[in-house]
Motif scaffolding. Structure first.
Motif, PDB file in Angstrom:
ATOM      1  N   VAL A  10       0.838  -1.208   0.000  1.00  0.00           N
ATOM      2  CA  VAL A  10       0.000   0.000   0.000  1.00  0.00           C
ATOM      3  C   VAL A  10       0.866   1.248   0.000  1.00  0.00           C
ATOM      4  O   VAL A  10       0.597   2.226  -0.722  1.00  0.00           O
ATOM      5  CB  VAL A  10      -0.944  -0.008   1.222  1.00  0.00           C
ATOM      6  N   GLU A  11       1.939   1.245   0.798  1.00  0.00           N
ATOM      7  CA  GLU A  11       2.808   2.414   0.883  1.00  0.00           C
ATOM      8  C   GLU A  11       3.526   2.676  -0.437  1.00  0.00           C
ATOM      9  O   GLU A  11       3.688   3.826  -0.841  1.00  0.00           O
ATOM     10  CB  GLU A  11       3.825   2.215   2.008  1.00  0.00           C
ATOM     11  N   VAL A  16       9.879   3.260  12.234  1.00  0.00           N
ATOM     12  CA  VAL A  16      10.613   4.517  12.055  1.00  0.00           C
ATOM     13  C   VAL A  16       9.729   5.588  11.428  1.00  0.00           C
ATOM     14  O   VAL A  16       9.853   6.778  11.748  1.00  0.00           O
ATOM     15  CB  VAL A  16      11.867   4.264  11.196  1.00  0.00           C
ATOM     16  N   HIS A  17       8.835   5.187  10.555  1.00  0.00           N
ATOM     17  CA  HIS A  17       8.042   6.164   9.822  1.00  0.00           C
ATOM     18  C   HIS A  17       7.035   6.886  10.716  1.00  0.00           C
ATOM     19  O   HIS A  17       6.642   8.018  10.402  1.00  0.00           O
ATOM     20  CB  HIS A  17       7.299   5.471   8.666  1.00  0.00           C
ATOM     21  N   ALA A  72       8.721  15.732   1.861  1.00  0.00           N
ATOM     22  CA  ALA A  72       8.381  14.597   1.007  1.00  0.00           C
ATOM     23  C   ALA A  72       9.627  13.871   0.505  1.00  0.00           C
ATOM     24  O   ALA A  72       9.588  12.660   0.266  1.00  0.00           O
ATOM     25  CB  ALA A  72       7.534  15.069  -0.178  1.00  0.00           C
ATOM     26  N   SER A  73      10.727  14.603   0.355  1.00  0.00           N
ATOM     27  CA  SER A  73      11.970  13.961  -0.080  1.00  0.00           C
ATOM     28  C   SER A  73      12.456  12.950   0.946  1.00  0.00           C
ATOM     29  O   SER A  73      12.991  11.896   0.582  1.00  0.00           O
ATOM     30  CB  SER A  73      13.047  15.013  -0.342  1.00  0.00           C
ATOM     31  N   LEU A  79      12.914   7.125   2.599  1.00  0.00           N
ATOM     32  CA  LEU A  79      12.483   6.025   3.457  1.00  0.00           C
ATOM     33  C   LEU A  79      11.833   4.907   2.656  1.00  0.00           C
ATOM     34  O   LEU A  79      12.115   3.716   2.863  1.00  0.00           O
ATOM     35  CB  LEU A  79      11.512   6.551   4.523  1.00  0.00           C
ATOM     36  N   VAL A  80      10.958   5.277   1.736  1.00  0.00           N
ATOM     37  CA  VAL A  80      10.262   4.265   0.933  1.00  0.00           C
ATOM     38  C   VAL A  80      11.257   3.514   0.052  1.00  0.00           C
ATOM     39  O   VAL A  80      11.224   2.282  -0.044  1.00  0.00           O
ATOM     40  CB  VAL A  80       9.160   4.923   0.082  1.00  0.00           C
ATOM     41  N   SER A  81      12.165   4.258  -0.601  1.00  0.00           N
ATOM     42  CA  SER A  81      13.120   3.614  -1.502  1.00  0.00           C
ATOM     43  C   SER A  81      14.089   2.713  -0.750  1.00  0.00           C
ATOM     44  O   SER A  81      14.443   1.634  -1.226  1.00  0.00           O
ATOM     45  CB  SER A  81      13.894   4.684  -2.289  1.00  0.00           C
ATOM     46  N   ALA A  82      14.540   3.166   0.430  1.00  0.00           N
ATOM     47  CA  ALA A  82      15.566   2.428   1.157  1.00  0.00           C
ATOM     48  C   ALA A  82      15.003   1.218   1.896  1.00  0.00           C
ATOM     49  O   ALA A  82      15.687   0.198   2.019  1.00  0.00           O
ATOM     50  CB  ALA A  82      16.280   3.359   2.140  1.00  0.00           C
TER      51      ALA A  82
END
Length: 451
Positions: free
Chosen positions: A85-86, A138-139, A220-221, A226-229
């Protein structure tokens, strides 16, 4: 009419470029998408954080019993599901595409195990699953911070900017003359109610509104990172996945080559040698009774021996010819071109010889492409000439085979070019086919220099 429409489009684009990016930012679609992402992050972060902490805590607490292991597996599986979903949310609102991580099922299939225990074990051993759980934890604090900062700046900016439009509401419906800045508790208060103060407040609002989009983009960056890593495959896992896939392709290719060699030997040289042995046996029997017939049979057997030797040479040349080992790619490709049914121009410009494995693959690639030209020349493709160019570009070797045929070639499933593309892909190579209807056809192959 068309001319006027075109002028209008160019004028609109020019006016859009004439507006500075700082002034366009508050109204830009990217700003509103990223602001919406930050707003939605808070409820999503609460959900993922509560789920991850509750399930992981329960699983750890139950580790003293057998139930702890499957509970931990279920927790990690749920975190991976929330990660889907994320990633979709980031793709839609942040325009960041994160590759899907390796499925847990592929790890089980490679290990040859199945069942619930194998599934749980694969989840617990998967670094991707634990990174999903780490993201859920973490998020959460970051999402709270980003939500508060983005919403505060965005709302206060637009509220102060538009204060001249709505400041009349305060004295009309309350006892205050305007926005109260402070109250020292001694009946001394400061209100924004004079025209100058209202205008100054609006000017401050303009600055906040202009600065807020860049603040939102910065927040947002961090989410992008976070999403990519944490929600995508790591470089190491991606590389391992690619290597395992390439290894399977190499094994399949080697098995196919072995079957082809066995078939060629069985149907060609072996059959001739069997017939040769029978002919020599008959000649031996007739040697005393009919010497002339025996001599004719020996002469025919001699011809069969020559044909068998030629077939064995062709087979060996197709595997790895001696000329390639002794003299290199240039002479070997020239020898290939000489056997093609159409004239072929060969230009090889290499400063040195590449790795032997890469040299062999390059030779095989050109051999297959020239065989295709020979097979489809004449009525099928109408090719009258072809060219082979080989050169080095940095740490890559480039091959290009062109012909003036009718075109229409492709790397579709089941075609010979598809198998060739898979063989090149197994060594980090690339095959590009440009063959429009009517021709010409250009096939470009790219290979690593050192393998």
């Amino acid at each position: 009419m068309a001319s006027g429409s075109s002028d209008y489009g160019y004028g609109s684009e020019a006016r859009s470029r004439a507006v500075p990016a700082a002034l366009r930012a508050p109204f830009d679609g990217r700003t509103w998408r990223e602001f919406l992402y930050l707003l939605l992050s808070l409820p999503m972060a609460v959900l993922t954080f509560v789920y991850a902490v509750a399930m992981l805590s329960l699983g750890v607490g139950l580790l003293i019993t057998f139930l702890g292991v499957p509970v931990l597996g279920a927790a990690l599986a749920g975190c991976r599901g929330l990660g889907v979903v994320e990633r979709a949310r980031a793709r839609a609102l942040l325009r960041v595409r994160v590759a899907e991580p390796e499925p847990v099922g592929s790890r089980r299939r490679r290990s040859g195990k199945s069942g619930l225990i194998a599934w749980v074990g694969a989840l617990l051993k998967s670094g991707t699953s634990w990174r999903h759980a780490l993201y859920a934890i973490v998020h959460f604090p970051w999402a709270v911070f980003a939500f508060v900062v983005a919403l505060t700046f965005w709302v206060y900016g637009w509220a102060t900017l538009t204060y001249p439009l709505w400041h009349w509401v305060i004295p009309r419906y309350t006892d205050a003359p305007g926005i109260q800045l402070f109250d020292d508790g001694k009946d001394r208060s400061f209100y924004i109610d004079t025209p100058f103060e209202v205008a100054a407040t609006s000017a401050i609002g303009v600055l906040i509104v202009l600065a807020a989009p860049w603040l939102i983009r910065g927040l947002a960056s961090v989410d992008r990172l976070l999403v990519s890593a944490l929600l995508g495959p790591s470089r190491l896992e991606t590389r391992v996945w690619e290597l395992e896939s390439d290894r399977g392709t190499v094994v399949d290719t080697a098995a196919a080559d072995l079957r082809r060699i066995e078939r060629d030997l069985h149907d060609g040289a072996q059959a001739r040698l069997v017939a040769l042995a029978m002919d020599l046996g008959l000649a031996k029997e007739k040697l005393l009774e009919d010497p002339d017939a025996a001599a004719r049979m020996v002469d025919e057997a001699h011809g069969e021996v020559k044909l068998a030797l030629q077939e064995l040479r062709d087979l060996a040349r197709g595997i790895h010819p001696a000329i390639l080992t002794d003299r290199g790619l240039g002479p070997a490709l020239s020898a290939l071109a000489a056997r093609c049914t159409v004239p072929v121009t060969v230009v090889v410009d290499l400063p040195a010889r590449p790795a032997p494995a890469i040299e062999g693959i390059a030779y095989f690639t050109v051999s297959e492409l020239l065989q295709n030209i020979s097979k489809h020349s004449g009525a099928h493709s109408g090719a009258h000439r072809a060219a082979v160019d080989v050169w080095r570009s940095e740490d890559r070797m480039m091959l290009q085979v062109t012909d003036d045929g009718q075109g229409g070639a492709g790397t579709g499933q089941g075609s010979g070019l598809a198998g060739l593309a898979e063989r090149l892909d197994a060594v980090d190579g690339l095959l590009v086919v440009v063959s429009p209807p009517g021709g010409p056809t250009t096939v470009t192959a790219e290979l690593p220099w050192w393998g």
